[in-house]
Design an enzyme around this catalytic site. Structure first.
Site, PDB file in Angstrom:
ATOM      1  N   SER A 172       0.859  -1.188   0.000  1.00 47.02           N
ATOM      2  CA  SER A 172       0.000   0.000   0.000  1.00 47.02           C
ATOM      3  C   SER A 172       0.892   1.233   0.000  1.00 47.02           C
ATOM      4  O   SER A 172       2.019   1.193   0.492  1.00 47.02           O
ATOM      5  CB  SER A 172      -0.923   0.027   1.227  1.00 47.02           C
ATOM      6  OG  SER A 172      -0.195   0.335   2.393  1.00 47.02           O
ATOM      7  N   CYS A 173       0.395   2.324  -0.577  1.00 48.66           N
ATOM      8  CA  CYS A 173       1.114   3.594  -0.578  1.00 48.66           C
ATOM      9  C   CYS A 173       0.103   4.716  -0.383  1.00 48.66           C
ATOM     10  O   CYS A 173      -1.108   4.474  -0.460  1.00 48.66           O
ATOM     11  CB  CYS A 173       1.915   3.785  -1.873  1.00 48.66           C
ATOM     12  SG  CYS A 173       0.927   3.984  -3.359  1.00 48.66           S
ATOM     13  N   PRO A 174       0.532   5.952  -0.132  1.00 44.74           N
ATOM     14  CA  PRO A 174      -0.410   7.026   0.176  1.00 44.74           C
ATOM     15  C   PRO A 174      -1.486   7.242  -0.884  1.00 44.74           C
ATOM     16  O   PRO A 174      -2.645   7.456  -0.550  1.00 44.74           O
ATOM     17  CB  PRO A 174       0.496   8.258   0.314  1.00 44.74           C
ATOM     18  CG  PRO A 174       1.799   7.707   0.760  1.00 44.74           C
ATOM     19  CD  PRO A 174       1.938   6.391   0.050  1.00 44.74           C
TER      20      PRO A 174
END
Length: 651
Positions: A172-174
């Site tokens: 996951s990333c921002p």
């Protein structure tokens, strides 16, 4: 659906002479704005730069994929720049810092699964060396777009199959677009090269994709959490070896991560899905506390909005029917059905507002300790909101308000985290820890902390404030006005505010002193802070509030005109010293200005529909404008100065 549907020929800029990252991002944002893909160029450019600060967006082969997620993006889109000479100020994963081909992704808040998936596919396709080489050599925009549309058949959207051992990967990333999918792809390829099946679950902008099954988890040798955001559903991996790293690390050394998991994992996922040891290593105490406050605020805001809307609708409708004190209990038995509904709708909003601090403290503790923190955090917030006085039938009890919620939420989180990490039980008794021991001990501790410290300390402070107000009741008119205004603005509807209100209304009822300072102290802070979030870029040519704060600011502005100060509480919780001091000063300036110019208000009606009852309304509005302007401008300049000094960041 082709990639052409989320871009256009005018957004593909080939062979440009730009030499630095700032120019490229500015030009691409301008083009997206010109094509109607974003409604506010400056706001979107700021979102892009905020993402740039989190980690590298430059990759191997001279590719960069900057992206911004913002409310000013209506639908997903992307723009492309191909430059004639490599850009050397763009950090890349391989350390070469020579970018030639830039894809700027514009990502909206909200769901648009098809288009977002296309952007993710685009990101994955750029890991193909042959395709990248062809894009760099494309002679025309049409050729470039044709090559991009080939990405729809990319095999990167499905897991790589290999025999033998298997692993789980959570990414996951921002923004949940580029890095989320590229990290998963890199680990899948590295696993296939070793003969290891890698099952990757992407927790991206579309929610959870390719969710791993119980059978896959059971067969896996371990799990890699390559995630910038907290992984969802961590409890599924109880007992599995794991490593935790950033989402960008697999793009640098995916094989090394797999080797590290197999040879020297960070630890074993604990029974409730939490592993405080790894989180402690990754984040400092202050970082975890700040994340907890931010998380609590984000969950609290909908409670404030819902409560404010109910109160506003009830009071506004009642005012149209000629009633200005609809909260009075007598209207519960009115002959008018409309007034009865307005009364209970207002009371309904007040009831919802009581859950503001329990929700804040619960999710603050949850962010710090995960699930074990929810129960003690909620209980601490209930104490802060004064619910115990209601249930225990204690009259005259003064709740601890936002400061109590901060203290009890923080202590609940760190205490639950400590107990969950350090209590060791036999494997047959492990189920007792999250269900009985941790919540029981932490809830008991919160009771004693509140009983022995929080309630006595803040109750004593509030009692002293009440006595001070009474002592100055016969003093100077302006001194009393300053005192009432400052205490009203202090905690925005909290116990100090209510203490000041009780005294001020009593003085007005006896026709000793009008409520002018009181009503202005209610409306000036929320309107002022809301206005600040709208004008910051016009004043200092950059945003000093982040995207979430700007949305919250709009809510605060609207609720302020309805005389609901709680809309500004999220700002107070996040930056108490700045917000409280500015609010108090602005309220005092507004009250003293209005009173000096001759304004008088005897009725407890601070909302906009109470203005016609003010004596010398122009003076009242002049004072209100002075206080609001001070709060708005001071917030902007102070925050701007702190950002320039590196002491504040827009997160």
């Amino acid at each position: 659906m082709s990639l052409r549907s989320i871009t256009s020929e005018r957004l593909i800029l080939l062979d440009q002479p730009w030499r630095d990252r700032a120019t490229i991002l500015d030009q691409l944002c301008q083009r997206l704005y010109d094509e109607g893909k974003v409604s506010d160029k400056a706001a979107f450019l700021e979102a892009v730069w905020q993402r740039e600060k989190l980690s590298e967006t430059g990759f191997e082969q001279g590719i960069a994929i900057p992206h911004g997620k913002s409310a000013v993006v209506a639908r997903p889109a992307f723009a492309v720049a191909r430059v004639t000479q490599p850009v050397r100020d763009w950090p890349t994963m391989d350390g070469e810092d020579q970018v030639e081909l830039i894809f700027l992704l514009a990502v909206p808040f909200g769901d648009d699964a098809g288009h977002l998936r296309l952007l993710s596919t685009l990101s994955l396709s750029l890991m193909d060396e042959q395709r990248v080489a062809a894009l760099k050599a494309a002679a025309t925009v049409e050729d470039f777009l044709t090559l991009l549309d080939d990405t729809n058949t990319s095999r990167a959207s499905t897991p790589v199959t290999a025999g033998g051992q298997s692993l789980i990967v959570i990414t996951s990333c921002p923004a949940g677009i580029a890095h989320t999918y590229m990290a998963a792809e890199a680990l899948e390829k590295a696993g296939a090269a070793r003969g290891i099946q890698v099952w990757s679950e992407k927790q991206g902008a579309n929610g959870t994709e390719d969710e791993v099954t119980d059978a896959q988890i059971a067969a896996a040798a371990g799990v890699i959490f390559a995630a910038t955001l907290p992984p969802k559903g961590k409890a599924r991996f109880n007992g599995k070896p794991y490593i935790a790293t950033s989402v960008s690390e697999p793009l640098k050394d995916a094989d090394g991560l797999i080797d590290r998991l197999l040879r020297q994992p960070d630890g074993i996922v604990s029974v409730d899905g939490d592993n405080s040891e790894s989180r402690t290593r990754e984040k400092s105490f202050l970082a975890r506390l700040y994340q907890g406050v931010s998380s609590g605020i984000s969950y609290m805001i909908p409670v404030i909005v819902a409560a404010g809307l109910m109160i506003g609708v009830g009071q506004l409708t009642a005012s149209l029917l000629g009633v200005t004190d609809i909260g009075n209990a007598s209207y519960a038995k009115s002959d008018s059905t409309a007034l009865v509904l307005c009364h209970f709708l207002t009371q309904y909003g007040n009831m919802i507002m009581k859950f503001m601090y329990p929700v804040f403290a619960a999710y603050m503790a949850y962010s710090i300790a995960d699930r074990p923190g929810l129960v003690p955090g909620f209980i601490g917030g209930a104490f802060a909101g004064g619910l115990h006085y209601t249930f225990w039938s204690v009259s005259g009890g003064i709740p601890s308000g936002f400061l109590g919620a901060l203290i009890l939420g923080m202590l609940a989180g760190f205490l639950a985290d400590y107990l969950n990490t350090h209590i060791r039980l036999h494997k047959h008794l492990q189920a007792m820890k999250p269900m009985l021991i941790v919540p029981g001990l932490s809830a008991l501790a919160i009771f004693f902390i509140n009983y022995s410290f929080v309630d006595p300390v803040f109750g004593g402070i509030n009692q002293w404030l009440q006595q001070m107000i009474v002592a100055h009741g016969s003093g100077s008119t302006l001194m009393l006005a300053a005192l009432i205004a400052s205490l009203t603005a202090f905690d925005l509807g909290g116990p100090v505010n209510k203490s000041a209100g009780a005294i001020a209304i009593g003085l007005a009822a006896d026709h000793i002193y009008p409520l002018t300072a009181r009503v202005l102290g209610i409306v000036i802070p929320p309107i002022g802070i809301g206005l600040a979030t709208l004008i910051d870029r016009m004043i200092v040519r950059q945003r000093v509030f982040d995207e979430n704060q700007r949305i919250t600011g709009t809510t605060s502005l609207i609720l302020g005109f309805l005389a609901i100060g709680e809309g500004a509480i999220p700002f107070m919780l996040k930056n108490p010293l700045i917000t409280i001091s500015i609010n108090i000063t602005g309220a005092v300036i507004g009250a003293l200005t209005a009173i000096t110019l001759g304004s008088v208000q005897w009725y407890p009606l601070p909302a906009i529909w109470g203005w016609p009852l003010v004596q010398n309304l122009p003076a009242y509005l002049c004072g209100m404008a002075a206080g609001i302007s001070f709060i708005a401008l001071t917030n902007v300049f102070v925050r701007y100065a702190l950002i320039r000094a590196g002491k504040m960041h827009i997160a």
